[in-house]
Design an enzyme around this catalytic site. Structure first.
Site, short mmCIF file in Angstrom:
data_model
loop_
_atom_site.label_atom_id
_atom_site.label_comp_id
_atom_site.label_asym_id
_atom_site.label_seq_id
_atom_site.Cartn_x
_atom_site.Cartn_y
_atom_site.Cartn_z
N HIS A 54 -45.06 26.83 6.08
CA HIS A 54 -46.47 27.24 5.99
C HIS A 54 -46.98 27.10 4.56
O HIS A 54 -48.04 26.54 4.31
CB HIS A 54 -46.63 28.69 6.48
N ASN A 55 -46.21 27.59 3.61
CA ASN A 55 -46.62 27.49 2.21
C ASN A 55 -46.64 26.04 1.74
O ASN A 55 -47.52 25.65 0.97
CB ASN A 55 -45.68 28.30 1.31
N SER A 71 -47.82 36.36 5.76
CA SER A 71 -48.79 35.57 5.00
C SER A 71 -50.15 36.24 4.99
O SER A 71 -50.50 36.96 5.90
CB SER A 71 -48.92 34.17 5.59
#
Ligand code: NDP
Length: 471
Positions: A185-186, A128
């Site tokens: 996370h996204n 990320s």
């Protein structure tokens, strides 16, 4: 061969990752389907470190020390499978293929199992931070075997972002664990952005503030418990003025949000696991709704009734944003906990908060609190149960209700704020109307119910004498 590691796929992410490796002193073999990109990388950045350009996959594999480690940074899906097949043909047992693309974790599980049969390690890893992170230190979430992490871990930890001297990289768990965690996370990133967008919308439409003034509000918020990369860049974007028209930049952008799919995957998987990630789901749907131009233009009107806006609006919105954010993270961590159980991944949730503190889009001071919560109670059932967050949300709840009330009266949509509040209120309720739903299910489908006062399953003979029987 003499290269320590290789990168294949030299578009934005791959070339920056290769440069990051080279800058850290690793001899990096580099390869791309079309050689032009490899050449360009060497020409423009060859002086930054020790690169070994390879024209073919065979050359790439031959240039590496054993066990060989090749990081793939190509388009997710079919292209990744094609590259894996080619590499696997040329590699030997013990070698490692690392997929740093945004793969679906189910694909990663499938690939890992197939390559294991051929004696190869396959490491699906979340990366990320976009192009800037890839170059200067991303947050890295590797899955795969413990054995592969022994070789790969030190290199990845070296090139990852650092916070307080700690690398934003940890072995997440076996097979698809890394890509799963990257997906969540996204999803959290979607929810976080939606909540920020709702805050802006309310301050503007109910509070009457101009974008430049709202930029200042966000700048103030970017200290204390809301301090984060997303809040910081919100101030930047809201403060920006369009050079061509002199208008606030935010007013000249088309108001239809796009998505690449990781948010949708998060919600799809949450539905499979039965975990209510309502904040993430509302964020995904809000983007879809924004793109329904036909329906929006048919219904557009300005006839909202004027509302009494509380004088405390700015502070109230800050409190609502924080509380809703806690809920969104609580839901995302709940999903990781459930998946970890389902797939036997043994994910350390506190470690996930730790590696998200730097390098990635959702980096925030707040993640330190999450880390502390899991350090104190590793098997915490929900972040909302942790003393710190419980108190924080309790302290915010009055302001949170005022914000949702104001939004509803003003006709400003706040699906993120209101669904988070509903989730919190549902968890706090002593009794839920789920009891009635069970009654209805028993009535029309004889689906049975349990009683609060004794063990067992029961059914009421609704169509007959309405006596209760053991089911
Ligand atoms: P792209 O996703 O745009 O992919 C372009 C690269 O894929 C090029 O190197 C291209 O080679 C290669 N490629 C495409 N098809 C094939 C094929 N069939 N065989 C071999 N190579 C192929 O590149 P990005 O750098 O943007 O992203 C790389 C990966 O990283 C993606 O999976 C993406 O989802 C992920 N990612 C991206 C982030 C971002 O911010 N962009 C952040 C985190 C992850 P050629 O030059 O020959 O066309």
């Amino acid at each position: 061969g003499t290269a320590r590691i290789a990168v294949t796929g030299l578009a934005t992410m791959g070339s920056n990752l290769a440069r990051n490796l080279a800058r850290h002193g690793y001899k990096v073999a580099v390869h791309n389907r079309s050689f032009a990109r490899t050449k360009a990388l060497i020409e423009q950045h060859g002086h930054e470190g020790d690169f070994v350009p390879a024209e073919t996959t065979a050359e790439l594999v031959a240039s590496l020390q054993r066990p060989r480690q090749v990081i793939i940074m190509v388009k997710a899906g079919g292209p990744t499978d094609a590259v894996i097949d080619e590499l696997a043909e040329a590699m030997e047992p013990g070698d490692m293929i690392i997929d740093g693309g945004n793969a679906h974790f189910a694909d990663t599980r499938r690939r890992e199992a197939a390559l294991k049969e051929r004696g190869l390690h396959f490491v699906g890893t979340g990366i990320s931070g976009g192009e800037e992170g890839a170059l200067n230190g991303p947050s890295i979430m590797p899955g795969g075997s413990v054995e592969s992490y022994k070789h790969l871990g030190p290199v990845l930890e070296d090139i990852a972002a650092k916070v307080d001297g700690e690398p934003c990289c940890v072995h997440v768990g076996p097979d698809g664990a890394g890509h799963f965690v990257k997906m969540v996370h996204n999803g959290i990133e979607y929810a976080d952005m939606q909540l920020i967008a709702e805050s802006y919308d309310l301050l503007r439409r109910a509070g009457g503030l101009e974008p430049s003034a709202i930029a200042d509000v966000f700048r103030t918020w970017n200290s204390g418990d809301l301090e984060s990369y997303l809040v910081e860049i919100t101030a930047e974007v809201l403060g920006h003025v369009d050079a061509e028209t002199g208008k606030p930049f935010v007013d000249i952008i088309t108001d239809q949000a796009e998505q690449k799919g990781t948010g949708r995957w998060t919600v799809q998987e949450a539905l499979e696991l039965g975990i209510p990630v309502t904040g993430i789901a509302e964020a995904v749907f809000a983007r879809s709704l924004s793109a329904r131009v036909d329906q929006r233009s048919a219904l557009q009107s300005t006839s909202d009734t004027p509302v009494q806006v509380p004088e405390t609006l700015v502070d109230d919105v800050r409190a609502a944003l924080y509380a809703s954010k806690v809920v969104a993270y609580a839901q995302g961590f709940d999903q990781m906990r459930a998946a970890s159980e389902q797939y036997d991944w043994n994910i350390d949730l506190g470690a996930m908060a730790t590696i998200w503190r730097g390098g990635c889009i959702i980096r925030a001071v707040f993640l330190n609190r999450i880390r502390e919560a899991y350090e104190k109670t590793p098997d915490l059932s929900s972040l909302l149960v942790d003393d710190y967050f419980r108190t924080a949300v309790e302290n915010a709840v009055d302001a949170w209700r005022r914000v949702v009330t104001t939004a509803v009266q003003a006709g400003v949509p706040v699906p993120g704020f209101s669904s988070a509040l509903a989730y919190y209120d549902a968890l706090r309720s002593e009794r839920l109307p789920a009891a009635l739903i069970q009654g209805l299910r028993d009535f029309f489908g004889a689906h049975t119910y349990r009683r609060v006062d004794k063990d067992g399953s029961f059914h009421t003979l609704w169509g007959a004498d309405r006596n209760e029987i053991d089911a």
